[in-house]
Design a protein around this motif. Sequence first.
Motif, short mmCIF file in Angstrom:
data_model
loop_
_atom_site.label_atom_id
_atom_site.label_comp_id
_atom_site.label_asym_id
_atom_site.label_seq_id
_atom_site.Cartn_x
_atom_site.Cartn_y
_atom_site.Cartn_z
N PRO A 93 9.29 0.31 4.41
CA PRO A 93 8.69 -0.96 3.94
C PRO A 93 7.25 -1.16 4.40
O PRO A 93 6.50 -1.90 3.75
N GLU A 94 6.83 -0.53 5.49
CA GLU A 94 5.48 -0.72 6.01
C GLU A 94 4.46 0.22 5.36
O GLU A 94 3.25 0.01 5.50
N ALA A 95 4.93 1.25 4.68
CA ALA A 95 4.00 2.22 4.10
C ALA A 95 3.30 1.62 2.88
O ALA A 95 3.92 0.98 2.03
N ARG A 96 2.00 1.82 2.81
CA ARG A 96 1.21 1.36 1.66
C ARG A 96 1.39 2.37 0.53
O ARG A 96 1.07 3.54 0.69
N ARG A 97 1.88 1.90 -0.61
CA ARG A 97 2.29 2.79 -1.69
C ARG A 97 1.50 2.51 -2.95
O ARG A 97 1.02 1.39 -3.17
N HIS A 140 -8.02 6.24 2.68
CA HIS A 140 -6.77 5.94 3.40
C HIS A 140 -6.38 4.47 3.29
O HIS A 140 -5.88 3.87 4.24
N GLU A 141 -6.57 3.91 2.11
CA GLU A 141 -6.02 2.59 1.83
C GLU A 141 -4.59 2.71 1.34
O GLU A 141 -3.91 1.70 1.16
N ILE A 142 -4.13 3.93 1.12
CA ILE A 142 -2.78 4.22 0.63
C ILE A 142 -2.18 5.29 1.54
O ILE A 142 -2.83 6.28 1.87
N ASP A 143 -0.93 5.07 1.95
CA ASP A 143 -0.22 6.05 2.77
C ASP A 143 0.59 7.03 1.94
O ASP A 143 0.74 8.20 2.32
#
Length: 496
Positions: free
Chosen positions: A273-277, A301-304
């Motif tokens: 849930p914490e990962a930026r997708r 790196h605005e997206i994981d």
Amino acid sequence: HQLLHSSPSRRSAGRRVLLPGIALAAQWSGRFAGRFGAAPGVWHSELTLARRRAPWRAVLEGRARVVVGARSALFLPFAALGLIVVDEEHDASFKQEDGVIYHARDMAVVRARTEALPLILSSATPSLETVVNVERGRYDRLELPAQHGAAAARVIEAIDMRKSGLPATRWLSPRLVEALTETFAAGEQAMLFLNRRGYAPLTLCRACGHRLGCPNCAAWLVEHRRLGRLICHQCGYAMPPPEVCPECGAEDRLAACGPGVERLAEEVAAAFPEARRAIMASDTLFGPRAAAEMVRRVAEHEIDLLIGTQIMAKGHHFPLLTLVGVVDADLGLSGGDRRASERTYQLLHQVAGRAGRAERPGRVLIQTYMPDHPVMAALIAGDRDAFLAREAEDRRARGLPPFGRLAAIIVSGPSERAVRDLARALAARAPRGDGVDTLGPAPAPLSLLRGRFRYRLLVKAPRGAPIQKILRAWLGATRPRGGLRLRIDIDPYSFL
């Protein structure tokens, strides 16, 4: 790996680079500007008519020194073209299958030969046609032996999904979930590849077994939950999901079957849930600007975690991306495509190439139910040349391109009976003998497309056979009437 088709050089201002998709244009142009100090002109189908005038005139007047674009850039009016580069020359998107049928790579070769131009065909996974042309001495070969960046060679591992024990509503194996956890903990990025748009490829009634299909095509409707629509990926027909089964009237029995990228993103959100997708697919990125913005967000790196289809497999450079997970590696190996193994290898090799492109080593995990398949074995062993040799041997034995010629004859029309009758009439006088054979007619796999019924015939001939002359003698006098159409596709890439 690069392949150079040599021709006499000539002094000229014009250079042209063909890319397999407009999503690559922005990043490629940025790299070019950084290397040469000036941005190239850009040409692709997403440009409006007004925005096309300026680059077109600049080409015509000789002011455009370099143009980068998709396949239509091949026909820009360079007065004195000096070089053509076809990047990712193996990519199937260079084949135009609507309207006038042509292969942009092959037409680039024709133009280079006609105008005595040097031509570069560039690919890490060259097409078998190009490899054979090198072996026959028609092209010279240049090698780039080192991978991009300073990282060690990436590790590729197959995950045998027959042993995963996953429930029917999950698609990420424990091994892949573990790798994602490790990647995020290290502050690195990951990519999940699934070459299927939308939420689910099929909606099924669990009461009567009815499958929701397109009224205009022999295709299932794909659920796009984000849009709240069921969409046909062939003709664009769309409808809201029905509340009851249209066949039996049962309520609450319609079920989504199988995963698309939206459904995969749902599973990832529950696990991380914490990962930026973000989802990267052709129906979530509208035009090159949106693609460029997505590339920027990943690079900064605005997206994981990037979840997407083949649009994200081509040429993108993300320094912090160290893990690639292929969710369904077997997806492209089914059906009647004669190039299925080659195309699957090329696509998965490209996807794998997104991992570990900078200082950090990369990992690639391939989920498959066929870990012993030659494609998977070649990817894991990193033995491209052995795979191509095996593929060439198989094609040579069956007389398939590039060792033989194929021509698809597609008959279509609003009346299935009329289409079938014309196809049978053509088959009755089809060319046969001297190594030439004609297969069919048979309903096309997509037997109904955009409201038109379709039958196919396939002409198979030796490589040296004058196939155009044979087809002209056979079909030249045919004048379809009553809304019937006849299309000829030389060396077809699609068998749908």
